[in-house]
Scaffold this motif. Sequence first.
Motif, PDB file in Angstrom:
ATOM      1  N   VAL A 180      -5.735  19.739   1.798  1.00 42.24           N
ATOM      2  CA  VAL A 180      -4.935  18.534   1.557  1.00 42.24           C
ATOM      3  C   VAL A 180      -5.821  17.372   1.116  1.00 42.24           C
ATOM      4  N   HIS A 181      -5.434  16.761   0.010  1.00 42.78           N
ATOM      5  CA  HIS A 181      -6.077  15.536  -0.461  1.00 42.78           C
ATOM      6  C   HIS A 181      -5.238  14.357   0.025  1.00 42.78           C
ATOM      7  N   PHE A 182      -5.897  13.318   0.526  1.00 38.90           N
ATOM      8  CA  PHE A 182      -5.146  12.139   0.961  1.00 38.90           C
ATOM      9  C   PHE A 182      -5.736  10.889   0.318  1.00 38.90           C
ATOM     10  N   HIS A 183      -4.855   9.944   0.007  1.00 39.21           N
ATOM     11  CA  HIS A 183      -5.213   8.786  -0.806  1.00 39.21           C
ATOM     12  C   HIS A 183      -4.528   7.535  -0.274  1.00 39.21           C
ATOM     13  N   LEU A 184      -5.191   6.401  -0.407  1.00 36.30           N
ATOM     14  CA  LEU A 184      -4.565   5.116  -0.135  1.00 36.30           C
ATOM     15  C   LEU A 184      -4.617   4.311  -1.428  1.00 36.30           C
ATOM     16  N   LEU A 185      -3.445   3.896  -1.878  1.00 37.81           N
ATOM     17  CA  LEU A 185      -3.310   3.170  -3.139  1.00 37.81           C
ATOM     18  C   LEU A 185      -2.809   1.756  -2.873  1.00 37.81           C
ATOM     19  N   ARG A 186      -3.146   0.849  -3.780  1.00 40.34           N
ATOM     20  CA  ARG A 186      -2.574  -0.502  -3.737  1.00 40.34           C
ATOM     21  C   ARG A 186      -1.644  -0.678  -4.926  1.00 40.34           C
ATOM     22  N   PHE A 187      -0.492  -1.276  -4.652  1.00 40.60           N
ATOM     23  CA  PHE A 187       0.445  -1.654  -5.709  1.00 40.60           C
ATOM     24  C   PHE A 187      -0.019  -2.987  -6.268  1.00 40.60           C
TER      25      PHE A 187
ATOM     26  N   LEU B 214       0.832  -1.199   0.000  1.00 41.56           N
ATOM     27  CA  LEU B 214       0.000   0.000   0.000  1.00 41.56           C
ATOM     28  C   LEU B 214       0.867   1.250   0.000  1.00 41.56           C
ATOM     29  N   VAL B 215       0.331   2.303  -0.604  1.00 40.87           N
ATOM     30  CA  VAL B 215       1.006   3.602  -0.634  1.00 40.87           C
ATOM     31  C   VAL B 215       0.006   4.658  -0.188  1.00 40.87           C
ATOM     32  N   TYR B 216       0.370   5.406   0.858  1.00 45.81           N
ATOM     33  CA  TYR B 216      -0.451   6.518   1.321  1.00 45.81           C
ATOM     34  C   TYR B 216       0.178   7.805   0.797  1.00 45.81           C
ATOM     35  N   VAL B 217      -0.640   8.671   0.175  1.00 44.69           N
ATOM     36  CA  VAL B 217      -0.120   9.890  -0.443  1.00 44.69           C
ATOM     37  C   VAL B 217      -0.953  11.094  -0.028  1.00 44.69           C
ATOM     38  N   GLU B 218      -0.259  12.172   0.372  1.00 42.76           N
ATOM     39  CA  GLU B 218      -0.911  13.470   0.560  1.00 42.76           C
ATOM     40  C   GLU B 218      -0.448  14.386  -0.568  1.00 42.76           C
ATOM     41  N   SER B 219      -1.387  15.168  -1.111  1.00 46.19           N
ATOM     42  CA  SER B 219      -1.063  16.027  -2.252  1.00 46.19           C
ATOM     43  C   SER B 219      -1.970  17.246  -2.273  1.00 46.19           C
ATOM     44  N   GLU B 220      -1.588  18.223  -3.110  1.00 48.88           N
ATOM     45  CA  GLU B 220      -2.376  19.457  -3.222  1.00 48.88           C
ATOM     46  C   GLU B 220      -3.678  19.249  -3.983  1.00 48.88           C
ATOM     47  N   THR B 221      -3.697  18.253  -4.867  1.00 48.99           N
ATOM     48  CA  THR B 221      -4.869  17.981  -5.692  1.00 48.99           C
ATOM     49  C   THR B 221      -5.202  16.495  -5.620  1.00 48.99           C
ATOM     50  N   ALA B 222      -6.420  16.154  -6.020  1.00 48.35           N
ATOM     51  CA  ALA B 222      -6.798  14.747  -6.050  1.00 48.35           C
ATOM     52  C   ALA B 222      -5.939  14.013  -7.076  1.00 48.35           C
ATOM     53  N   LEU B 223      -5.506  12.806  -6.736  1.00 47.00           N
ATOM     54  CA  LEU B 223      -4.608  12.046  -7.602  1.00 47.00           C
ATOM     55  C   LEU B 223      -5.356  11.098  -8.518  1.00 47.00           C
ATOM     56  N   VAL B 224      -4.812  10.933  -9.707  1.00 43.89           N
ATOM     57  CA  VAL B 224      -5.150   9.793 -10.554  1.00 43.89           C
ATOM     58  C   VAL B 224      -3.844   9.015 -10.671  1.00 43.89           C
ATOM     59  N   PRO B 225      -3.674   7.951  -9.880  1.00 44.16           N
ATOM     60  CA  PRO B 225      -2.375   7.285  -9.832  1.00 44.16           C
ATOM     61  C   PRO B 225      -2.061   6.548 -11.129  1.00 44.16           C
ATOM     62  N   PRO B 226      -0.781   6.475 -11.491  1.00 38.43           N
ATOM     63  CA  PRO B 226      -0.383   5.734 -12.684  1.00 38.43           C
ATOM     64  C   PRO B 226      -0.412   4.234 -12.418  1.00 38.43           C
ATOM     65  N   GLU B 227      -0.459   3.436 -13.474  1.00 37.47           N
ATOM     66  CA  GLU B 227      -0.302   1.996 -13.307  1.00 37.47           C
ATOM     67  C   GLU B 227       1.123   1.743 -12.804  1.00 37.47           C
ATOM     68  N   PRO B 228       1.318   0.719 -11.995  1.00 37.85           N
ATOM     69  CA  PRO B 228       0.381  -0.323 -11.567  1.00 37.85           C
ATOM     70  C   PRO B 228      -0.259  -0.036 -10.206  1.00 37.85           C
ATOM     71  N   PHE B 229      -0.579   1.228  -9.910  1.00 32.99           N
ATOM     72  CA  PHE B 229      -1.203   1.578  -8.642  1.00 32.99           C
ATOM     73  C   PHE B 229      -2.700   1.788  -8.843  1.00 32.99           C
ATOM     74  N   GLU B 230      -3.486   1.319  -7.878  1.00 29.27           N
ATOM     75  CA  GLU B 230      -4.931   1.523  -7.951  1.00 29.27           C
ATOM     76  C   GLU B 230      -5.400   2.237  -6.696  1.00 29.27           C
ATOM     77  N   LEU B 231      -6.334   3.156  -6.878  1.00 25.77           N
ATOM     78  CA  LEU B 231      -6.869   3.951  -5.778  1.00 25.77           C
ATOM     79  C   LEU B 231      -7.879   3.119  -4.988  1.00 25.77           C
ATOM     80  N   LEU B 232      -7.632   2.987  -3.678  1.00 24.58           N
ATOM     81  CA  LEU B 232      -8.557   2.257  -2.797  1.00 24.58           C
ATOM     82  C   LEU B 232      -9.476   3.186  -2.030  1.00 24.58           C
ATOM     83  N   ARG B 233      -8.909   4.253  -1.467  1.00 25.34           N
ATOM     84  CA  ARG B 233      -9.668   5.194  -0.647  1.00 25.34           C
ATOM     85  C   ARG B 233      -9.087   6.586  -0.857  1.00 25.34           C
TER      86      ARG B 233
END
Length: 196
Positions: free
Chosen positions: A176-183, A150-169
Amino acid sequence: MKKHLVRIVGGDYRRTSIPVIEAAGLRPTPDRVRETLYNWLQHLWAHDFSQKRVLDLFAGTGALGFEAASRGVAHVQMVESNPAAVAALRSLRSRLKADHVRIHSGDARMVLDRTSADPFDLVLLDPPFGQQWLDTLWARLPPILAPDGLVYVESETALVPPEPFELLRQGKAGQVHFHLLRFAAAQKKVNNPETS
């Protein structure tokens, strides 16, 4: 002037105060955002943190990484480039007797490029805003992540993660936008079908 503090919100070190040093770009993750993240992780990891390895790549105050340590993960590696922040992290680790926390002073990209340790189950990314850090990090993450890491990311804008990461939450707190991604390690690139 009152010193700014944040507190660990759960686990063995709950209510421990963490001093916030004066440093450019330092932006501690708010208590309620950390609580949300670790609620997500409790669900995804079935309340068992005991075998997990965590990398806090822009540790800052250490709030995210010490929260993981507080909840019983096996290992936390923190990386921070600001010498005053590194000293504060080491002081807090000593105060907590958190021997499963390692603190590395250095550049995030260099650490990723040189990491040969066991893969991490969670990477915490809260880089300084406005410096395009994420663009330089995406390709460096797969070699150090466990399958389905898993990858947790904080950023200024909402993310659209690149492959091979998928947005879970995802969520938003203030600016601040925060995201949890799965590799998605097993994800294969879709081949273009032959059109003959």
